[in-house]
Scaffold this active site. Structure first.
Site, PDB file in Angstrom:
ATOM      1  N   CYS A  82       0.837  -1.205   0.000  1.00 21.98           N
ATOM      2  CA  CYS A  82       0.000   0.000   0.000  1.00 21.98           C
ATOM      3  C   CYS A  82       0.871   1.254   0.000  1.00 21.98           C
ATOM      4  O   CYS A  82       1.806   1.363   0.801  1.00 21.98           O
ATOM      5  CB  CYS A  82      -0.900   0.004   1.234  1.00 21.98           C
ATOM      6  SG  CYS A  82      -1.889   1.511   1.415  1.00 21.98           S
ATOM      7  N   CYS A  91      -3.138  -0.229   8.909  1.00 24.84           N
ATOM      8  CA  CYS A  91      -2.350  -1.468   8.921  1.00 24.84           C
ATOM      9  C   CYS A  91      -1.023  -1.214   9.633  1.00 24.84           C
ATOM     10  O   CYS A  91      -0.456  -0.126   9.513  1.00 24.84           O
ATOM     11  CB  CYS A  91      -2.066  -1.956   7.497  1.00 24.84           C
ATOM     12  SG  CYS A  91      -3.530  -2.498   6.580  1.00 24.84           S
ATOM     13  N   ASN A 312     -24.524 -14.978  15.393  1.00 29.78           N
ATOM     14  CA  ASN A 312     -23.453 -15.466  14.521  1.00 29.78           C
ATOM     15  C   ASN A 312     -23.086 -16.926  14.793  1.00 29.78           C
ATOM     16  O   ASN A 312     -22.893 -17.714  13.862  1.00 29.78           O
ATOM     17  CB  ASN A 312     -22.214 -14.578  14.692  1.00 29.78           C
ATOM     18  CG  ASN A 312     -21.162 -14.810  13.625  1.00 29.78           C
ATOM     19  OD1 ASN A 312     -21.454 -14.797  12.439  1.00 29.78           O
ATOM     20  ND2 ASN A 312     -19.924 -15.021  14.047  1.00 29.78           N
ATOM     21  N   CYS A 403     -10.535 -11.880  21.148  1.00 27.01           N
ATOM     22  CA  CYS A 403      -9.882 -10.890  20.284  1.00 27.01           C
ATOM     23  C   CYS A 403      -8.778 -10.158  21.035  1.00 27.01           C
ATOM     24  O   CYS A 403      -8.287  -9.129  20.566  1.00 27.01           O
ATOM     25  CB  CYS A 403     -10.906  -9.902  19.719  1.00 27.01           C
ATOM     26  SG  CYS A 403     -11.833  -8.985  20.972  1.00 27.01           S
TER      27      CYS A 403
END
Length: 445
Positions: A82, A91, A312, A403
């Site tokens: 990128c 990122c 989910n 997470c």
């Protein structure tokens, strides 16, 4: 009144950069120089590299720094894909390929769990991963349209690392192709709006059934700007929403249907713009398939899904015949999960409860009865309050989706102390090229 004299603080001279050799990476992919005292965490560095680093934070036990120059690059360093990587904070790890980074992260998580949770010889499974580009189906763009003091341009993109500055991006290769194609014309649209300063942020969504553009407004839009948005919607075939309050949305287009996604081929789940969904569609499906497999979900299983969101995990398990109860703290998401069960002709119960409240957990114990299997997928803060309650609930298996390895290590320690063992564990690369590290672990007694 006596006025005390206080001498002016002396200006600290700028600190000289450090020359460091990187020993390893931590679980977020940040370089670690443990030979320096205190230890230095260096963003953008890889093991074995010699770097010149600028320290931006000093604590008693550690410092944080960022790479200014790579003096001796490592064999695994690659060129970022990128053009905005050096400025954009979206990122953090385009300087190393996806699989080597996963290997480093797994080593770091293994060390963390050994140190904090006291667990060794973990049964690591192959990580779940997909493409490191074109994967992100939902994104929030920052906007800076302030004027004055010589500033009159509009910047649309992501915030710089550790800064409020908005990096104006011309492309973003981690977005799904439909969102990438939308970005250039969206930039032109936003920069041409008369009331651009009254946009708080912009959300883009590539759902299974629609492209969606949602603008968070601080005041109503004039008719000219509304017409421009409608024209953009017609040209690009996307739904346009205006958000004025937390749960209040105005559809500028005639299509008022909910956005939806498929967690498995047979099911379609609706969700509101503010509902949480995983941004990586392919890894989310792989994660659900792995959860069903690890728990060996069968008809008649009594399953509890904590922090269940819009269903989910719960609804794919119900689809396989399990008797599922989902618990979620946000009432509107509970209502959406119930609607999704009805939409897919599934039997599942969804309840609202604050899982951080001990009284609420006590009430659930009586209400739930005997539970055989538990899935929990908490936010980054983890589920410390839930761990003692889970031990009392005493299911046969617990599947923990995390997470945040740090809070998982803490919670795992509680489970291990209560007699649970880790049967298997694996990383999930939900956010390639970033510091995020997600994992799944199966516990049994």
């Amino acid at each position: 009144m006596v006025q005390l004299y206080e001498s002016a603080r002396k200006k600290q001279p700028p600190q000289k950069p450090l020359t460091l050799t990187i020993d390893e990476l931590d679980h977020s992919g940040t370089g670690v120089c443990s030979t320096h005292q205190p230890v230095v965490f260096v963003e953008g560095a890889l093991p074995g590299e010699e770097v010149r680093a600028r320290v931006y934070e000093r604590k008693k036990r550690f410092w944080r720094a960022t790479v200014e120059q790579v003096l001796k690059p490592g064999a695994k360093r690659i060129a970022p894909f990128c053009p905005h990587f050096s400025q954009c904070g979206g990122c953090q790890h385009q300087h190393i390929a996806q699989l080597p980074m996963l290997e480093y992260k797994q080593q770091a998580v293994d060390q963390l769990l050994n140190k904090v949770g006291g667990v060794t010889a973990l049964n690591w499974q192959a990580p779940l991963s997909g493409s490191d580009q074109g994967y992100r189906r939902k994104v929030r763009l920052a906007l800076d349209a302030r004027t004055g003091k010589g500033k009159s341009s509009v910047h649309l993109g992501f915030r710089a690392q550790g800064s409020d500055k908005v990096v104006d991006i011309s492309e973003c290769k981690v977005l799904t192709p439909p969102l990438q194609q939308l970005l250039p014309d969206l930039r032109s649209l936003i920069k041409g709006l008369g009331c651009v300063r009254h946009i708080g942020h912009i959300s883009l969504l590539d759902a299974d059934n629609q492209l969606q553009l949602c603008l968070r407004l601080t005041r109503p839009f004039p008719e000219m700007d509304r017409q421009a948005l409608k024209a953009f919607s017609q040209e690009h075939g996307c739904t346009v929403l205006l958000q004025t309050e937390a749960q209040e949305f105005e559809h500028l287009t005639s299509d008022h249907q909910f956005a939806s996604y498929r967690p498995v081929d047979e099911l379609s789940l609706d969700f509101r713009p503010t509902d949480f969904i995983q941004v990586n569609g392919s890894v989310n499906r792989a994660m659900i398939a792995q959860a069903l497999n690890w728990l060996d979900i069968k008809p008649g299983d009594r399953v509890l899904d904590l922090f269940c969101g819009v269903g989910n995990f719960a609804l794919p398990m119900a689809h396989q015949g399990a008797e599922v109860t989902g618990i979620e703290g946000v009432q509107v998401m509970v209502e959406q999960a119930r609607a999704n069960a009805l939409k897919n002709s599934l039997q599942a119960e969804f309840l609202q409860a604050d899982l951080g409240d001990e009284d609420a957990l006590t009430q659930l114990t009586t209400q739930l009865g005997q539970i055989g299997k538990v899935v929990l997928d908490p936010a980054r803060t983890g589920a410390a309050n839930v761990m003692p309650w889970l031990s009392r609930l005493n299911p046969a298996q617990i599947l923990y989706v995390s997470c945040n390895p740090a809070t998982f290590a803490r919670d795992m320690g509680q489970l291990v102390e209560s007699g649970w063992q880790v049967d298997k564990i694996g990383l999930m690369d939900m956010f390639p090229n970033t510091a995020h590290t997600e994992l799944m672990a199966l516990f049994s007694r």
